[in-house]
Design a protein around this motif. Structure first.
Motif, PDB file in Angstrom:
ATOM      1  N   TRP A  12       0.821  -1.227   0.000  1.00 17.50           N
ATOM      2  CA  TRP A  12       0.000   0.000   0.000  1.00 17.50           C
ATOM      3  C   TRP A  12       0.847   1.266   0.000  1.00 17.50           C
ATOM      4  CZ3 TRP A  12       0.237   3.699   3.792  1.00 17.50           C
ATOM      5  CH2 TRP A  12       0.901   3.330   4.994  1.00 17.50           C
ATOM      6  N   ALA A  13       2.016   1.226   0.649  1.00 26.03           N
ATOM      7  CA  ALA A  13       2.826   2.438   0.760  1.00 26.03           C
ATOM      8  C   ALA A  13       3.771   2.632  -0.424  1.00 26.03           C
ATOM      9  CB  ALA A  13       3.632   2.397   2.051  1.00 26.03           C
ATOM     10  N   SER A  14       3.817   1.656  -1.324  1.00 24.72           N
ATOM     11  CA  SER A  14       4.743   1.745  -2.459  1.00 24.72           C
ATOM     12  C   SER A  14       4.137   2.596  -3.569  1.00 24.72           C
ATOM     13  CB  SER A  14       5.040   0.338  -2.988  1.00 24.72           C
ATOM     14  OG  SER A  14       5.403   0.391  -4.359  1.00 24.72           O
ATOM     15  N   PRO A  15       4.785   3.743  -3.873  1.00 22.54           N
ATOM     16  CA  PRO A  15       4.228   4.619  -4.915  1.00 22.54           C
ATOM     17  C   PRO A  15       4.143   3.918  -6.269  1.00 22.54           C
ATOM     18  CG  PRO A  15       6.447   5.324  -4.296  1.00 22.54           C
ATOM     19  CD  PRO A  15       6.035   4.268  -3.318  1.00 22.54           C
ATOM     20  N   TYR A  16       5.029   2.944  -6.513  1.00 25.53           N
ATOM     21  CA  TYR A  16       5.018   2.237  -7.797  1.00 25.53           C
ATOM     22  C   TYR A  16       3.819   1.297  -7.868  1.00 25.53           C
ATOM     23  CZ  TYR A  16       9.684   4.112  -7.556  1.00 25.53           C
ATOM     24  OH  TYR A  16      10.740   4.964  -7.405  1.00 25.53           O
ATOM     25  N   THR A  17       3.421   0.771  -6.711  1.00 23.87           N
ATOM     26  CA  THR A  17       2.196  -0.028  -6.654  1.00 23.87           C
ATOM     27  C   THR A  17       0.988   0.877  -6.896  1.00 23.87           C
ATOM     28  OG1 THR A  17       3.211  -1.539  -5.068  1.00 23.87           O
ATOM     29  CG2 THR A  17       0.816  -1.569  -5.210  1.00 23.87           C
ATOM     30  N   VAL A  55       8.149  -5.107  -5.806  1.00 28.04           N
ATOM     31  CA  VAL A  55       6.769  -4.842  -6.176  1.00 28.04           C
ATOM     32  C   VAL A  55       6.753  -3.518  -6.933  1.00 28.04           C
ATOM     33  CG1 VAL A  55       5.750  -6.110  -4.265  1.00 28.04           C
ATOM     34  CG2 VAL A  55       6.261  -3.689  -3.959  1.00 28.04           C
ATOM     35  N   PRO A  56       5.815  -3.316  -7.819  1.00 24.98           N
ATOM     36  CA  PRO A  56       4.685  -4.179  -8.148  1.00 24.98           C
ATOM     37  C   PRO A  56       5.010  -5.207  -9.229  1.00 24.98           C
ATOM     38  CG  PRO A  56       4.520  -2.119  -9.375  1.00 24.98           C
ATOM     39  CD  PRO A  56       5.747  -2.017  -8.519  1.00 24.98           C
ATOM     40  N   SER A  68       6.747  -0.813 -12.944  1.00 21.00           N
ATOM     41  CA  SER A  68       5.468  -0.099 -12.984  1.00 21.00           C
ATOM     42  C   SER A  68       5.167   0.596 -14.316  1.00 21.00           C
ATOM     43  CB  SER A  68       5.394   0.894 -11.827  1.00 21.00           C
ATOM     44  OG  SER A  68       6.440   1.829 -11.907  1.00 21.00           O
ATOM     45  N   LEU A  69       6.150   1.274 -14.891  1.00 22.53           N
ATOM     46  CA  LEU A  69       5.865   1.999 -16.146  1.00 22.53           C
ATOM     47  C   LEU A  69       5.584   1.032 -17.294  1.00 22.53           C
ATOM     48  CD1 LEU A  69       8.492   4.911 -16.007  1.00 22.53           C
ATOM     49  CD2 LEU A  69       6.019   5.059 -15.583  1.00 22.53           C
ATOM     50  N   ILE A  70       6.267  -0.104 -17.264  1.00 20.72           N
ATOM     51  CA  ILE A  70       6.050  -1.118 -18.298  1.00 20.72           C
ATOM     52  C   ILE A  70       4.678  -1.770 -18.105  1.00 20.72           C
ATOM     53  CG2 ILE A  70       6.924  -3.341 -19.173  1.00 20.72           C
ATOM     54  CD1 ILE A  70       9.757  -2.197 -18.586  1.00 20.72           C
ATOM     55  N   ILE A  71       4.289  -1.940 -16.848  1.00 18.39           N
ATOM     56  CA  ILE A  71       2.965  -2.499 -16.565  1.00 18.39           C
ATOM     57  C   ILE A  71       1.865  -1.562 -17.084  1.00 18.39           C
ATOM     58  CG2 ILE A  71       1.361  -3.246 -14.752  1.00 18.39           C
ATOM     59  CD1 ILE A  71       3.866  -3.892 -13.003  1.00 18.39           C
ATOM     60  N   ILE A  72       2.035  -0.274 -16.829  1.00 20.83           N
ATOM     61  CA  ILE A  72       1.025   0.700 -17.293  1.00 20.83           C
ATOM     62  C   ILE A  72       0.901   0.657 -18.812  1.00 20.83           C
ATOM     63  CG2 ILE A  72       0.470   3.144 -17.500  1.00 20.83           C
ATOM     64  CD1 ILE A  72       1.691   3.625 -14.894  1.00 20.83           C
ATOM     65  N   GLN A  73       2.035   0.591 -19.452  1.00 17.35           N
ATOM     66  CA  GLN A  73       2.048   0.501 -20.918  1.00 17.35           C
ATOM     67  C   GLN A  73       1.299  -0.763 -21.372  1.00 17.35           C
ATOM     68  OE1 GLN A  73       4.544   2.246 -23.538  1.00 17.35           O
ATOM     69  NE2 GLN A  73       2.657   1.548 -24.527  1.00 17.35           N
ATOM     70  N   TYR A  74       1.560  -1.879 -20.696  1.00 16.72           N
ATOM     71  CA  TYR A  74       0.904  -3.144 -21.023  1.00 16.72           C
ATOM     72  C   TYR A  74      -0.611  -3.026 -20.849  1.00 16.72           C
ATOM     73  CZ  TYR A  74      -0.520  -8.033 -20.781  1.00 16.72           C
ATOM     74  OH  TYR A  74      -1.158  -9.223 -20.997  1.00 16.72           O
TER      75      TYR A  74
END
Ligand code: GSH
Length: 229
Positions: A12-17, A55-56, A68-74
């Motif tokens: 929850w505290a991870s900004p990338y999550t 994570v994430p 995270s940025l690659i996940i958003i792109q996906y």
């Protein structure tokens, strides 16, 4: 739907999550959030992110995606029927990616460094660099938003998510240091942006509360101190 579209290994505290949660919310994707304990990482995390063990991780069906940025792109590439996250114009896309990389590689690390800085001089130099970075991000906001309310124009976009995910930590460090990062005279665009983004219905429920982050930080700093004694 009752079935979830994926699993998110996070914290929850991870900004990338938070970043990935923002993208999933924007696209109205149902998912299961699995909270990790970074002191005792799960087998699933070690298996799905053996390179970084961080994570994430978003697991779509049986396919894990890391960073995270690659996940958003996906997510943007896969759920094309929802609102677009990346801009459609190739130059705008390139600029959005450029600034997201700047935020991750240069700017946010400074905010993390501040906590460990030893002595007034070291602290002052980091604070100065953080403000310099914010002036650059103000210029990026002016260019990307093209006079609109958000980096993405009228709608929440890639940079709104990439920078917006840090707002909880930005506010938490303001509480802990007494320094106001977003200043009306130096970065008026970002001040207005931050207000809009933190009150946006698709964002505000996902962002962790600054006060809770302060408590977490104070607690873990105390634990580290205890451990080194
Ligand atoms: N570049 C990565 C991303 O964008 O996903 C950064 C992820 C990251 O730093 N995650 C931290 C983590 O899992 C939590 S905020 N740390 C555990 C570790 O380093 O062992």
């Amino acid at each position: 739907t009752t079935t979830s579209d994926g699993k998110l290994l996070g914290l929850w505290a991870s900004p990338y999550t938070t970043r990935v949660q923002l993208a999933l919310k924007l696209k109205s994707i149902e998912y299961e959030l699995i909270q990790e304990n970074l002191q005792n990482k799960s087998e699933l995390l070690l298996q799905t992110n053996p390179v970084h063990k961080k994570v994430p991780v978003f697991i779509h069906g049986d396919k894990p995606i890391c960073e995270s940025l690659i996940i958003i792109q996906y997510i943007d590439d896969t759920w094309t029927n929802g609102p677009s996250i990346l801009p459609s114009d190739p130059y705008d896309r390139a600029m959005a990616r450029f600034w997201a990389a700047y935020i991750d590689d240069k700017w946010f690390p400074l905010l993390k460094e501040l906590g460990g800085a030893q002595g007034d001089e070291a602290r002052a130099s980091i604070v100065e660099k953080i403000f310099e970075g914010l002036v650059l991000l103000e210029e990026a906001f002016v260019k990307c938003s093209k006079g609109k309310a958000l980096f993405g124009g009228d709608n929440v976009g890639y940079l709104d998510i990439a920078l917006g995910c840090f707002l909880g930590w930005i506010k938490a460090t303001e509480i802990m240091t007494g320094i106001k990062w977003l200043d009306e005279t130096k970065t008026p665009g970002l001040v207005g942006w931050a207000e809009r983004i933190s009150s946006d219905s698709s964002i505000k429920d996902v962002l962790p509360e600054a006060q809770k982050l302060v408590e977490l930080y104070t607690m873990s700093a105390g634990l580290e101190k205890g451990a080194s004694n």
